[in-house]
Design a protein around this motif. Structure first.
Motif, PDB file in Angstrom:
ATOM      1  N   ASP A 120       0.832  -1.205   0.000  1.00 11.75           N
ATOM      2  CA  ASP A 120       0.000   0.000   0.000  1.00 11.75           C
ATOM      3  C   ASP A 120       0.869   1.259   0.000  1.00 11.75           C
ATOM      4  O   ASP A 120       0.573   2.239  -0.692  1.00 11.75           O
ATOM      5  CB  ASP A 120      -0.929   0.023   1.217  1.00 11.75           C
ATOM      6  N   ALA A 123       2.499   1.638  -3.431  1.00 10.23           N
ATOM      7  CA  ALA A 123       1.556   2.193  -4.408  1.00 10.23           C
ATOM      8  C   ALA A 123       1.414   3.697  -4.230  1.00 10.23           C
ATOM      9  O   ALA A 123       1.368   4.451  -5.213  1.00 10.23           O
ATOM     10  CB  ALA A 123       0.200   1.508  -4.272  1.00 10.23           C
ATOM     11  N   GLU A 124       1.348   4.158  -2.982  1.00  5.40           N
ATOM     12  CA  GLU A 124       1.205   5.591  -2.727  1.00  5.40           C
ATOM     13  C   GLU A 124       2.459   6.349  -3.182  1.00  5.40           C
ATOM     14  O   GLU A 124       2.364   7.434  -3.781  1.00  5.40           O
ATOM     15  CB  GLU A 124       0.954   5.844  -1.240  1.00  5.40           C
ATOM     16  N   ARG A 127       2.446   6.551  -6.845  1.00  4.61           N
ATOM     17  CA  ARG A 127       1.470   7.557  -7.277  1.00  4.61           C
ATOM     18  C   ARG A 127       2.077   8.951  -7.177  1.00  4.61           C
ATOM     19  O   ARG A 127       1.901   9.788  -8.075  1.00  4.61           O
ATOM     20  CB  ARG A 127       0.204   7.453  -6.413  1.00  4.61           C
ATOM     21  N   ARG A 174       2.002   3.727 -14.481  1.00  4.27           N
ATOM     22  CA  ARG A 174       0.529   3.654 -14.524  1.00  4.27           C
ATOM     23  C   ARG A 174       0.073   2.200 -14.596  1.00  4.27           C
ATOM     24  O   ARG A 174      -0.883   1.804 -13.925  1.00  4.27           O
ATOM     25  CB  ARG A 174       0.001   4.425 -15.732  1.00  4.27           C
ATOM     26  N   LEU A 177       0.684   0.491 -11.215  1.00  4.94           N
ATOM     27  CA  LEU A 177      -0.316   0.944 -10.246  1.00  4.94           C
ATOM     28  C   LEU A 177      -1.672   0.304 -10.503  1.00  4.94           C
ATOM     29  O   LEU A 177      -2.390  -0.053  -9.554  1.00  4.94           O
ATOM     30  CB  LEU A 177      -0.438   2.477 -10.295  1.00  4.94           C
ATOM     31  N   ALA A 178      -2.035   0.155 -11.764  1.00  3.67           N
ATOM     32  CA  ALA A 178      -3.317  -0.468 -12.094  1.00  3.67           C
ATOM     33  C   ALA A 178      -3.367  -1.902 -11.566  1.00  3.67           C
ATOM     34  O   ALA A 178      -4.389  -2.345 -11.028  1.00  3.67           O
ATOM     35  CB  ALA A 178      -3.530  -0.444 -13.608  1.00  3.67           C
ATOM     36  N   ARG A 181      -3.655  -1.786  -7.680  1.00  5.84           N
ATOM     37  CA  ARG A 181      -4.982  -1.374  -7.244  1.00  5.84           C
ATOM     38  C   ARG A 181      -6.021  -2.465  -7.485  1.00  5.84           C
ATOM     39  O   ARG A 181      -6.947  -2.654  -6.685  1.00  5.84           O
ATOM     40  CB  ARG A 181      -5.385  -0.086  -7.951  1.00  5.84           C
ATOM     41  N   ALA A 182      -5.873  -3.184  -8.600  1.00  5.25           N
ATOM     42  CA  ALA A 182      -6.830  -4.237  -8.942  1.00  5.25           C
ATOM     43  C   ALA A 182      -6.539  -5.548  -8.208  1.00  5.25           C
ATOM     44  O   ALA A 182      -7.350  -6.473  -8.244  1.00  5.25           O
ATOM     45  CB  ALA A 182      -6.807  -4.483 -10.453  1.00  5.25           C
TER      46      ALA A 182
END
Length: 215
Positions: A120, A123-124, A127, A174, A177-178, A181-182
């Motif tokens: 997590d 990912a942040e 981002r 991107r 990250l996708a 997130r998925a």
């Protein structure tokens, strides 16, 4: 394979490129390179500048043509590129353009230890990086468009390359990250479990003991 050069510091390449325009004394060379933004194109350690100039002279790649004095300033030696130096400049340019070499960007170093971060948090942070990249890409596009109104494209090709590399990185982030997130990123559950339990999954323990990658 890159050849061994008499003066292998990339700053030497920059000095030769400046003197290919006209003879200059070292202070002029440094001023010209800064004006051209050469320290953005390659790693330049200005503290070694005069050593590089002396080495180029010692190896016959540049030659002293005169000494000049302006007012009370110290006498300065004016150098010009020699035939050997011009041949070295062209050969070096050919090598750099034609031959891929391993490079070690800091981002790659961070990715190599990404597993130490909770997914997590990773990912942040990705981002945040993507946001900064996109901001830089927009600014880079605007600057390139403006420069192209005044400067021939040939002299901006390195800026085009830099922009293309940043755009490729942004595209890759991107996509990563996708997946995060998925929840489709391979091994995500094990990665998360390691940070939540403190225990490395057996399959990753075996991999680590064999000396293989843990990501």
């Amino acid at each position: 394979m890159p050849r061994q050069r008499k003066v292998g510091n990339l700053l030497a390449l920059a000095v030769l490129s400046a003197l290919a325009q006209r003879p200059m004394h070292p202070y002029e060379i440094a001023t010209t390179l800064r004006a051209w933004g050469k320290d953005q194109d390659m790693e330049i350690k200005w503290g070694s500048f005069y050593t590089v100039v002396r080495n180029l002279d010692r190896h016959g790649l540049i030659t002293a043509v005169e000494s000049v004095r302006a007012g009370r300033r110290p006498e300065r030696t004016v150098y010009q590129i020699s035939d050997a130096g011009r041949a070295e400049l062209v050969d070096w340019a050919r090598e750099l353009v034609s031959t891929p070499e391993p490079e070690h960007p800091r981002f790659r170093a961070g990715l190599s230890v990404l597993a130490v971060l909770h997914p997590d948090e990773a990912a942040e942070l990705l981002r945040q990086r993507l946001e900064l990249l996109e901001e830089g890409i927009r600014a880079g596009r605007d600057a390139l468009t403006e420069h192209l109104r005044q400067i021939p494209r040939l002299f901006l090709v390195e800026s085009e390359y830099d922009l293309a590399i940043r755009e490729a990185e942004a595209t890759w982030i991107r996509a990563l990250l996708a997946e995060l997130r998925a929840g489709t990123y391979p091994g995500l559950d094990q990665w998360r479990a390691f940070h939540e339990t403190g225990e490395l999954p057996p399959e990753l323990t075996d991999l680590a003991e064999r000396g293989g990658p843990t990501q």
